[in-house]
Scaffold this active site. Structure first.
Site, short mmCIF file in Angstrom:
data_model
loop_
_atom_site.label_atom_id
_atom_site.label_comp_id
_atom_site.label_asym_id
_atom_site.label_seq_id
_atom_site.Cartn_x
_atom_site.Cartn_y
_atom_site.Cartn_z
N ASP A 118 0.82 -1.20 0.00
CA ASP A 118 0.00 0.00 0.00
C ASP A 118 0.86 1.26 0.00
OD1 ASP A 118 -2.00 1.86 0.35
OD2 ASP A 118 -2.30 1.42 2.47
N ASP A 305 -2.18 5.91 -4.83
CA ASP A 305 -2.45 4.97 -3.73
C ASP A 305 -2.80 3.59 -4.26
OD1 ASP A 305 -3.25 3.63 -1.48
OD2 ASP A 305 -4.86 5.01 -0.94
#
Length: 412
Positions: A118, A305
């Protein structure tokens, strides 16, 4: 941008190894995808609210979405010896375009854990065997690792905790251990072991998350992220990592290359985009957005992201994009869109004077019968999240030290 607490709701996939494939900077094992996962745009957007709750004023007027289907997961080994100045290749599983994650080894001997990789967070945390209510996912047994060290000692361990906008919490203890990622061995890496977590985290079968943001985003002060440690310990040739997220329709899967990138996954040349990392994110400025040939916003602050499935935009921009593609708003922040994308023009983003796009087919995130849900959504934030809908169309090289990203169109 303001400081943001981070979290993630995890989901499951079955990991199956295939033969290693040579890449630009080493070897990567391609993993097969799980075809049983059911995509849920409402839940994907809800997860964004959990991840960016307190400081960006997300509002969730609907009931919490229930967990989608899942299947038992098994993991492939990610442990291995390190090589000074080499590159680490980690294959990434595509959970029907909803979650991309890989497997790392923690401890000595290595215990394999499937984690979400992430770029929108900076913590390395996962369930531990000391957690009695952490679901059926794999848990790390610190007592079985000869290299584990509890921070603060046995009687006064350092602790961590995170609270989320919906009242969910996770907490535990901080330690250090050896972490193996793509054949690279990081020593004395800070790890956060969950000893308690709310029920929302038990719905998935993956064990946790590996944050690839900057150190100042971490919830535990003084934390050095795994990738930053790779740089500091001279494990990688260059302070970069390349990310490829494959489409489910193109056999799925993906790849992270630490210390390099894989030329086989993109066309043309990489274009540089400056990054604002002042808040720990891979922050960029979107010069303009063009949706179906129509202007749909300019001068937008954004975050790249990999831990978010959709492209999430402020309400005004999302409504303009929806109008351009003839989509209609739903009550939960998602949009219903025409299932026939043959007449759609690509969704275009200009960053640092360079054009990048999302293919017309990727304007659809999920389909049920004759109803289709778009790959974008609205929130009341003042920034845009360039999630997997965008990233699976563009190969991204993240440069930690410059800082910048470089992008080029994915090679189908």
């Amino acid at each position: 941008m303001k400081t943001i607490l981070t979290a993630v709701v995890l989901s499951a996939v079955s990991l199956v190894c295939a033969a290693p494939v040579e890449s630009h900077s080493g070897f990567a094992v391609q993993l097969q995808r799980n075809e049983n996962y059911q995509r849920n745009a409402t839940r994907a957007l809800y997860k964004v609210g959990l991840k960016y709750p307190a400081h960006f004023s997300f509002h969730w007027p609907w009931d919490k979405p229930s967990g989608g289907s899942s299947s038992p997961s098994s993991t492939s080994s990610a442990s291995g010896s390190s090589s000074k100045g080499s590159n680490g290749n980690v294959p990434i599983v595509d959970d029907n375009d909803v979650e991309y994650y890989g497997t790392i080894g923690v401890g000595t001997p290595a215990q394999d854990l499937a984690l979400i990789f992430d770029t929108g967070s900076a913590d390395l945390w996962f369930a531990s065997t000391n957690c009695m209510m952490c679901g059926s996912n794999a848990k790390f047994a610190s007592g079985q690792s000869s290299t584990y060290d509890r921070s603060g000692g046995l009687f006064f361990p350092e602790r961590w905790s995170i609270s989320y906008g919906d009242g969910s919490t996770a907490k535990g203890i901080v330690g250090t251990d050896t972490v193996s990622i793509g054949g690279l061995t990081v020593e004395k890496q800070a790890v956060q072991l969950a000893t308690s977590e709310s029920s929302s985290f038990r719905q998935g079968k993956t064990s946790g998350i590996m944050g690839l943001g900057f150190d100042n985003l971490a919830s535990v002060k003084g934390t050095v992220t795994p990738f930053h440690n790779m740089i500091k310990q001279n494990l990688v040739k260059k302070p970069i990592f390349g990310v490829y997220l494959g489409r489910q329709s193109k056999q799925g899967g993906g790849e992270y290359v630490f210390g390099g990138y894989n030329k086989a996954h993109f066309t043309g040349s990489l274009k540089s985009v400056p990054v604002d990392n002042s808040q720990g994110f891979w922050g960029v400025t979107v010069d303009s957005i063009t949706a179906n040939g129509k202007s749909a916003g300019s001068d937008l602050q954004a975050i790249v992201d990999t831990g978010t499935s959709l492209v999430v935009m402020p309400q005004k921009q999302a409504d303009e994009v929806a109008a351009a593609y003839g989509a209609t708003a739903n009550k939960d922040g998602t949009y219903t869109i025409d299932c026939d994308t043959s007449k759609f023009k690509p969704w275009q983003f200009k960053l640092a004077g360079h054009n990048f796009q999302v293919a017309a087919e990727d304007m659809i995130y999920a389909q049920s019968g004759k109803q289709c849900i778009a790959g974008f959504a609205a929130s009341d934030t003042q920034f845009t999240i360039l999630g997997d809908t965008f990233i699976k169309n563009n190969y991204v090289v993240f440069n930690y030290e410059k800082p910048e990203i470089q992008m080029a169109p994915i090679k189908d």
